[in-house]
Motif scaffolding. Sequence first.
Motif, short mmCIF file in Angstrom:
data_model
loop_
_atom_site.label_atom_id
_atom_site.label_comp_id
_atom_site.label_asym_id
_atom_site.label_seq_id
_atom_site.Cartn_x
_atom_site.Cartn_y
_atom_site.Cartn_z
N SER A 87 4.27 -4.31 -1.31
CA SER A 87 3.02 -5.06 -1.33
C SER A 87 1.88 -4.18 -1.85
N MET A 88 1.82 -2.93 -1.36
CA MET A 88 0.78 -2.00 -1.84
C MET A 88 0.97 -1.70 -3.33
N CYS A 89 2.21 -1.56 -3.76
CA CYS A 89 2.48 -1.33 -5.19
C CYS A 89 1.97 -2.49 -6.03
N ALA A 90 2.24 -3.71 -5.58
CA ALA A 90 1.77 -4.88 -6.31
C ALA A 90 0.24 -4.94 -6.34
N GLU A 91 -0.39 -4.58 -5.23
CA GLU A 91 -1.85 -4.56 -5.18
C GLU A 91 -2.43 -3.52 -6.14
N MET A 92 -1.82 -2.33 -6.18
CA MET A 92 -2.28 -1.28 -7.11
C MET A 92 -2.10 -1.72 -8.56
N HIS A 93 -1.05 -2.48 -8.81
CA HIS A 93 -0.82 -3.01 -10.15
C HIS A 93 -1.99 -3.89 -10.57
N CYS A 94 -2.48 -4.70 -9.64
CA CYS A 94 -3.61 -5.59 -9.93
C CYS A 94 -4.93 -4.83 -10.00
#
Length: 121
Positions: A87-94
């Motif tokens: 989830s944090m990885c996806a957030e950093m992607h955004c």
Amino acid sequence: MQVEARGDFYRLTCRAMSTPVNIAFVAPSAAAAHELQQAAIDWIARFEARYSRFLPESIVGTDQRTSGGGGGGDWLELDEDADRLLSMCAEMHCLTPRVFDPRRCRCLRIWIGRRTHPHSR
């Protein structure tokens, strides 16, 4: 692993997941510093064993090995910690205008596909 000590200031340097790691801290005694250093090294080793793309038995290594590059393969069971990390990885992607791109592993592509993110396109 290297340890530097100056009075009550300590610095631990090592490498994990092909990345330099630098931990600086203050400890009341050499024994306390040693205990903290050992705890940090143990945590880093567990994290690396679980998430390193360089280790075939890790979650990411298993994903890379079973995906076959075509998006097929077996489902990969994730616990709450792995789900939170993805989830944090996806957030950093955004948040990094797609500079940070963790979707190179199939499990994150699948995870992103099952969630709706306010910043996703």
